[in-house]
Design a protein around this motif. Structure first.
Motif, PDB file in Angstrom:
ATOM      1  N   SER A   1      -0.479 -22.679  22.941  1.00  0.00           N
ATOM      2  CA  SER A   1      -1.592 -21.739  23.037  1.00  0.00           C
ATOM      3  C   SER A   1      -1.935 -21.342  24.474  1.00  0.00           C
ATOM      4  O   SER A   1      -2.110 -20.151  24.752  1.00  0.00           O
ATOM      5  CB  SER A   1      -2.825 -22.334  22.331  1.00  0.00           C
ATOM      6  N   PRO A   2      -2.037 -22.284  25.437  1.00  0.00           N
ATOM      7  CA  PRO A   2      -2.380 -21.860  26.799  1.00  0.00           C
ATOM      8  C   PRO A   2      -1.368 -20.892  27.388  1.00  0.00           C
ATOM      9  O   PRO A   2      -1.729 -19.974  28.131  1.00  0.00           O
ATOM     10  CB  PRO A   2      -2.410 -23.183  27.585  1.00  0.00           C
ATOM     11  N   LEU A   3      -0.103 -21.075  27.052  1.00  0.00           N
ATOM     12  CA  LEU A   3       0.945 -20.239  27.617  1.00  0.00           C
ATOM     13  C   LEU A   3       0.856 -18.814  27.084  1.00  0.00           C
ATOM     14  O   LEU A   3       1.047 -17.840  27.820  1.00  0.00           O
ATOM     15  CB  LEU A   3       2.308 -20.855  27.299  1.00  0.00           C
ATOM     16  N   PHE A   4       0.549 -18.685  25.799  1.00  0.00           N
ATOM     17  CA  PHE A   4       0.407 -17.344  25.220  1.00  0.00           C
ATOM     18  C   PHE A   4      -0.818 -16.639  25.785  1.00  0.00           C
ATOM     19  O   PHE A   4      -0.748 -15.495  26.241  1.00  0.00           O
ATOM     20  CB  PHE A   4       0.301 -17.447  23.697  1.00  0.00           C
ATOM     21  N   TRP A   5      -1.969 -17.316  25.775  1.00  0.00           N
ATOM     22  CA  TRP A   5      -3.211 -16.650  26.168  1.00  0.00           C
ATOM     23  C   TRP A   5      -3.284 -16.383  27.665  1.00  0.00           C
ATOM     24  O   TRP A   5      -3.966 -15.449  28.094  1.00  0.00           O
ATOM     25  CB  TRP A   5      -4.418 -17.469  25.707  1.00  0.00           C
ATOM     26  N   ALA A   6      -2.582 -17.167  28.467  1.00  0.00           N
ATOM     27  CA  ALA A   6      -2.560 -16.893  29.907  1.00  0.00           C
ATOM     28  C   ALA A   6      -1.975 -15.518  30.183  1.00  0.00           C
ATOM     29  O   ALA A   6      -2.395 -14.819  31.112  1.00  0.00           O
ATOM     30  CB  ALA A   6      -1.761 -17.966  30.638  1.00  0.00           C
ATOM     31  N   LEU A   7      -1.008 -15.110  29.371  1.00  0.00           N
ATOM     32  CA  LEU A   7      -0.391 -13.794  29.530  1.00  0.00           C
ATOM     33  C   LEU A   7      -1.210 -12.721  28.817  1.00  0.00           C
ATOM     34  O   LEU A   7      -1.493 -11.665  29.370  1.00  0.00           O
ATOM     35  CB  LEU A   7       1.037 -13.817  28.996  1.00  0.00           C
ATOM     36  N   PHE A   8      -1.586 -13.030  27.588  1.00  0.00           N
ATOM     37  CA  PHE A   8      -2.295 -12.035  26.784  1.00  0.00           C
ATOM     38  C   PHE A   8      -3.623 -11.651  27.411  1.00  0.00           C
ATOM     39  O   PHE A   8      -4.024 -10.478  27.385  1.00  0.00           O
ATOM     40  CB  PHE A   8      -2.518 -12.593  25.381  1.00  0.00           C
ATOM     41  N   GLU A   9      -4.334 -12.615  27.995  1.00  0.00           N
ATOM     42  CA  GLU A   9      -5.691 -12.368  28.480  1.00  0.00           C
ATOM     43  C   GLU A   9      -5.748 -11.693  29.851  1.00  0.00           C
ATOM     44  O   GLU A   9      -6.801 -11.679  30.477  1.00  0.00           O
ATOM     45  CB  GLU A   9      -6.497 -13.669  28.494  1.00  0.00           C
ATOM     46  N   GLN A  10      -4.632 -11.125  30.297  1.00  0.00           N
ATOM     47  CA  GLN A  10      -4.718 -10.192  31.424  1.00  0.00           C
ATOM     48  C   GLN A  10      -5.492  -8.943  31.011  1.00  0.00           C
ATOM     49  O   GLN A  10      -5.942  -8.161  31.854  1.00  0.00           O
ATOM     50  CB  GLN A  10      -3.321  -9.807  31.912  1.00  0.00           C
ATOM     51  N   THR A  11      -5.670  -8.785  29.717  1.00  0.00           N
ATOM     52  CA  THR A  11      -6.325  -7.605  29.151  1.00  0.00           C
ATOM     53  C   THR A  11      -7.672  -7.321  29.812  1.00  0.00           C
ATOM     54  O   THR A  11      -7.931  -6.193  30.235  1.00  0.00           O
ATOM     55  CB  THR A  11      -6.534  -7.811  27.638  1.00  0.00           C
ATOM     56  N   GLY A  12      -8.541  -8.318  29.880  1.00  0.00           N
ATOM     57  CA  GLY A  12      -9.891  -8.066  30.379  1.00  0.00           C
ATOM     58  C   GLY A  12     -10.031  -8.150  31.880  1.00  0.00           C
ATOM     59  O   GLY A  12     -11.100  -7.836  32.416  1.00  0.00           O
ATOM     60  N   SER A  13      -8.973  -8.576  32.589  1.00  0.00           N
ATOM     61  CA  SER A  13      -9.072  -8.737  34.039  1.00  0.00           C
ATOM     62  C   SER A  13      -8.115  -7.792  34.749  1.00  0.00           C
ATOM     63  O   SER A  13      -8.447  -6.636  35.015  1.00  0.00           O
ATOM     64  CB  SER A  13      -8.806 -10.200  34.417  1.00  0.00           C
ATOM     65  N   SER A  14      -6.892  -8.250  35.056  1.00  0.00           N
ATOM     66  CA  SER A  14      -6.000  -7.435  35.888  1.00  0.00           C
ATOM     67  C   SER A  14      -5.551  -6.160  35.182  1.00  0.00           C
ATOM     68  O   SER A  14      -5.449  -5.094  35.815  1.00  0.00           O
ATOM     69  CB  SER A  14      -4.782  -8.268  36.311  1.00  0.00           C
ATOM     70  N   LEU A  15      -5.279  -6.217  33.874  1.00  0.00           N
ATOM     71  CA  LEU A  15      -4.899  -4.998  33.160  1.00  0.00           C
ATOM     72  C   LEU A  15      -6.061  -4.014  33.080  1.00  0.00           C
ATOM     73  O   LEU A  15      -5.860  -2.791  33.109  1.00  0.00           O
ATOM     74  CB  LEU A  15      -4.408  -5.344  31.753  1.00  0.00           C
ATOM     75  N   ASN A  16      -7.265  -4.544  32.976  1.00  0.00           N
ATOM     76  CA  ASN A  16      -8.449  -3.689  32.943  1.00  0.00           C
ATOM     77  C   ASN A  16      -8.607  -2.934  34.261  1.00  0.00           C
ATOM     78  O   ASN A  16      -8.845  -1.722  34.285  1.00  0.00           O
ATOM     79  CB  ASN A  16      -9.686  -4.544  32.667  1.00  0.00           C
ATOM     80  N   VAL A  17      -8.434  -3.652  35.372  1.00  0.00           N
ATOM     81  CA  VAL A  17      -8.538  -3.023  36.689  1.00  0.00           C
ATOM     82  C   VAL A  17      -7.367  -2.083  36.929  1.00  0.00           C
ATOM     83  O   VAL A  17      -7.530  -0.993  37.497  1.00  0.00           O
ATOM     84  CB  VAL A  17      -8.620  -4.102  37.788  1.00  0.00           C
TER      85      VAL A  17
END
Length: 535
Positions: free
Chosen positions: A304-320
């Motif tokens: 789980s940590p490995l998947f969400w570390a990549l997926f959760e760029q959504t609200g931070s770096s991908l958002n910017v």
């Protein structure tokens, strides 16, 4: 009503005579709408969180990503405590209600403490305090509302994965609408209006849960109601001690949000203690088959940590990145960057019914992929999504919006192979007295992923960093995800054997039913003996 609901002994679930809708208990749809509004508030606020820090408080990108990572990881740490308190004292229904009240307070507090642009001081501390209320409230609510979904069904009910896919569609309906409303209000009208709308959404979720709680048919009540209300030596019942403890936890979370470096250490310590406790308790009390299932669940949790570390760029770096490097013009109008946060839940809403129906159809034919196999494919897809961006971004100029949309399409398909399957697996593979604890551990692993997501996001920024740095980091993590996914696919058959799916519906240990750990087994019962497979 399906045969699995009519025939044979039941290991949990609502009464056989309970009303159904679309083949599922009506309680599922009550939880669907309650969670919809809670997710409306969470994802709506998340869509503007980094923008609020960088554009209102005038943070630079790296400190903003650090706050974002600390907040989102703490949101997933607290369910381990909420799950334990639910298992031992409160029951999931009271825990969900308590969490909803705290989350509502947090959102409304943020809406009321806004100061002029660039002014931090007490306004920033008030913002952190609002985040702290949301963090602790989510700890009570998040794990336990998923537990309620699982408790509506027997452990071997073929509808379980389909039910969690429907529930997950409710999550993403709120996640789709939240950024559109909260984002539009926050970015174009005023930040306080956006956060206020998020708070109203949570209040609506509470109203749905309270008014329609009868659809649960008693599922989720405290395990020992008398114990919960008995006065202790200091004159307070355990229930009120829990509420006072929640207030203290808010103060601790308040401090942690402002001291992000401590969160990483807390995650490491929490993970070691939690996994150690689960293994020790399982070895001492569970028969072999149930212990194997716990091991399989822990394998899934480790991914789980490995998947969400990549997926959760959504609200931070991908958002910017979307705000700064994506062409968002449409017929002369510029789409708010926060609206792209609704693309992922749009795909989830679109694809979830298809995935849910597919799993049921394959299960009836005896050909449904295992949870571990689904996880492996999910990791490959999240990695492939980053390659869509790294190869689709032009050498010069703005990235077309369709590239970001395609990235979210890959990530959404991966999410459907990961999150609802993981939620279902935790309730399926754990024993009755550990369900909340295992669900909390699942969210603890997700917390680690969110913290790592903040670290990865910080690697994309920094002084002098440009779009090349972002794309380089995305390329590296894309290859990593694909390679790991292939490894998981190879290991999937071995993990599936540990699940003992052929005897999953049999409570082969008293702990799988209603008995509490520490109680003696019935006379003559060998609690270390596993039952024979069903004929």
């Amino acid at each position: 009503m399906t045969d699995v609901m009519r025939d044979g002994p039941r290991a949990g679930g609502v009464p056989p005579h309970a009303k159904t809708f679309l083949g599922h208990p009506t309680g599922l749809f009550m939880l669907f709408f309650a969670e919809l509004w809670e997710r409306f508030s969470f994802y709506g606020m998340r869509a503007i969180l980094v923008f609020y820090l960088t554009k209102h408080f005038l943070f630079t990108e790296q400190p903003a990503y650090a706050v974002y990572g600390a907040y989102t990881s703490l949101v997933y740490i607290t369910p381990i405590i909420g799950g334990y308190l639910s298992d031992r004292f409160m029951g999931p229904r009271k825990a969900v209600l308590t969490g909803g009240v705290l989350i509502s307070i947090g959102h409304l507090l943020i809406a009321l403490v806004e100061a002029p642009q660039g002014v931090q001081g007490s306004a920033l501390q008030g913002f952190y305090l609002g985040l702290a209320f949301i963090i602790v409230g989510t700890g009570f609510l998040k794990a336990n509302i998923s537990v309620l979904v699982g408790k509506l069904y027997p452990r071997d009910d073929l509808r379980r994965d389909g039910a969690f896919s429907i529930f997950y569609m409710g999550i993403n309906t709120g996640a789709f609408v939240g950024p559109l409303i909260v984002g539009a209000l926050g970015e174009t009208v005023g930040w306080s209006y956006g956060f206020g709308a998020a708070g109203i959404g949570m209040v609506l979720g509470l109203v749905v849960f309270v008014l329609c709680r009868g659809a649960l048919h008693g599922v989720g009540e405290p395990p020992e109601p008398a114990l919960l209300t008995t006065r202790t030596r200091i004159g307070l019942s355990p229930e009120w001690l829990i509420y006072l403890g929640a207030v203290g936890a808010v103060l601790v979370a308040w401090w942690l949000v402002g001291n992000q470096g401590v969160v990483g250490t807390l995650l490491i310590v929490s993970s070691i203690l939690t996994v150690g406790y689960i293994l020790t308790r399982s070895i001492r009390t569970l028969p072999r088959q149930e212990f194997h299932r716990i091991l399989a669940a822990l394998f899934l949790i480790a991914l789980s940590p490995l998947f969400w570390a990549l997926f959760e760029q959504t609200g931070s770096s991908l958002n910017v990145y979307t705000d700064q490097q994506v062409d968002r013009s449409l017929l002369g109008w510029e789409i708010p960057a926060s609206w792209f946060q609704s693309v992922n839940p749009f795909f989830i809403i679109t694809l979830a019914p298809i995935f849910g129906a597919l799993w049921v159809k394959l299960a009836r034919a005896g050909r449904e992929p295992s949870a571990a196999f689904k996880f492996g494919i999910g990791l490959v897809l999240v990695g492939a999504g980053f390659f869509v961006l790294t190869y689709g971004a032009p050498a010069q100029g703005l990235t077309p919006a369709i590239v970001i949309i395609l990235l979210y399409a890959f990530h959404s398909a991966g999410e459907l192979l990961f999150s609802p399957v993981g939620l279902s697996s935790m309730t399926r593979l754990s024993v009755g007295s550990m369900t909340g604890l295992m669900m909390g551990t699942w969210f603890l692993a997700t917390a680690a992923g969110n913290f790592l997501a903040g670290v990865i996001a910080q690697a994309t920024g920094g002084e002098g960093a440009g779009v090349e740095r972002v794309l380089e980091v995305y390329g590296r993590i894309g290859w990593f995800a694909i390679g790991l996914g292939v490894v998981v696919l190879v290991l999937a058959p071995f993990v599936t054997k540990l699940m003992h799916l052929d005897t999953l519906g049999e409570p082969d240990h008293a702990l799988a039913g209603d008995r509490t750990i520490g109680e003696p087994a019935a006379a003559g019962t060998d609690t270390r003996t596993e039952q024979k497979p069903r004929p």
